[in-house]
Scaffold this active site. Structure first.
Site, PDB file in Angstrom:
ATOM      1  CG  HIS A   4      66.010  48.818  29.062  1.00 49.30           C
ATOM      2  ND1 HIS A   4      65.258  48.416  29.736  1.00 49.30           N
ATOM      3  CD2 HIS A   4      65.613  50.045  28.734  1.00 49.30           C
ATOM      4  CE1 HIS A   4      64.048  48.989  29.645  1.00 49.30           C
ATOM      5  NE2 HIS A   4      64.314  50.130  29.300  1.00 49.30           N
ATOM      6  CG  ASP A  47      63.349  50.947  24.819  1.00 45.54           C
ATOM      7  OD1 ASP A  47      63.560  50.525  23.572  1.00 45.54           O
ATOM      8  OD2 ASP A  47      62.674  51.324  25.452  1.00 45.54           O
TER       9      ASP A  47
END
Length: 312
Positions: free
Chosen positions: A273, A125
């Protein structure tokens, strides 16, 4: 690169009218509230993707918006289909009704939510970022990235590299807003601008969507479904973001041990991430533990990669 579009394609991009055709957390919630994803906080994006003429004609704007994008009405959005649940923030889950099916508050998923995979697979992400290139250099298999629109237009070269190398790219909103806490119009703005960033940078329209912070309920779903989007959640959270805090809730070694344990079952979607060098370095270590036998989200469920891909 010059985009070659026919009349139908152009109408589809501008009004997003083609979309109507396609139509589990493990840490303490108090720790989760400390999240710092470190995507660029700017008054206006440092634009590198040119603002296209078709979008200027449709929106009346001349450049990409800042972190609070304007709501542009779309004729295919039916507000009567959106349930009237009260807005809430991450600190007030006790007041959220169970029938709203909040993933963040109650770990509730709906029939069309994707939250696991038959192969243990990494998902990333908050990119693209400068650190994403280091991760791409390591990956020998296709992965799934959920990108922020504000970052897409700042790093079109990295975005296009992900696309060229066969990675699946989904929407992660425009600027990482906790959607249950904003109005229907602001949710729409976050989604439409993220899609337009992907249209302008990658010539395609996303199918897959991951809500920031896992913030999704049936009000948010009722909106994102009208864009043709399908929500992607997770069943394994690394909490890698916490390594950026002075007082981390988990150590890197504990995260890696969790991955070793998850790998024993061989199934699931891992939340990570690619927004910082530290989380990317950890992602590379995790990738070495799991190996290359991973799937993209679309392959996990036997779905399509994108709603629409435009010829360039």
């Amino acid at each position: 690169m010059r985009i070659q579009l026919n009349t139908i394609d152009l109408q589809c991009i501008i009004a997003l009218s083609c979309l109507g055709q396609f139509v589990h957390a493990e840490a303490n919630r108090e720790d989760l509230k400390q999240i710092d994803f470190q995507f660029p906080v700017l008054e206006r994006a440092a634009t590198k993707t040119p603002f296209p003429d078709w979008l200027s004609a449709f929106t009346g704007l001349k450049e990409w918006p800042g972190l609070d994008p304007p709501y542009i009405p779309l004729d295919f959005i039916d507000f009567s289909q959106i349930p009237d649940y009260k807005e809430y923030d991450q600190n007030h889950c006790d007041s959220v009704p169970r029938d709203s099916c909040s993933f963040d508050c109650h770990h509730c998923t709906e029939h069309d939510d994707v939250y696991t995979c038959s192969k243990l697979s990494q998902t990333f992400d908050d990119g693209p970022s400068a650190s994403t290139t280091k991760l791409l250099d390591r990956l020998k298999h296709n992965s799934t990235f959920f990108n922020l629109g504000v970052n897409i237009v700042q790093h079109p070269d990295i975005y296009q590299r992900m696309q060229k190398e066969g990675h699946l790219i989904g929407s992660h909103t425009w600027s990482h807003v906790y959607l249950p806490n904003v109005s229907n119009e602001k949710i729409i703005a976050q989604i439409e601008w993220s899609i337009w960033a992907m249209n302008a940078t990658g010539n395609h329209t996303p199918k897959w969507f991951r809500p920031p912070y896992g913030g999704i309920d049936n009000r948010v779903r009722a909106i994102t479904r009208q864009f043709g989007l399908q929500a992607v959640l997770w069943d394994h959270d690394t909490f890698d973001w916490s390594l950026l805090l002075n007082d981390s809730v988990i150590t890197e070694q504990e995260i890696l041990q969790n991955v070793i344990n998850w790998n024993k079952s061989g199934t699931g979607l891992i939340l990570e991430h690619d927004s910082t060098e530290k989380t990317v370095d950890l992602a590379i270590k995790i990738n070495k533990l799991i190996g290359d036998d991973q799937s993209t989200v679309s392959h996990c469920v036997g779905g399509i990669d994108y709603i629409k891909e435009f010829l360039s």
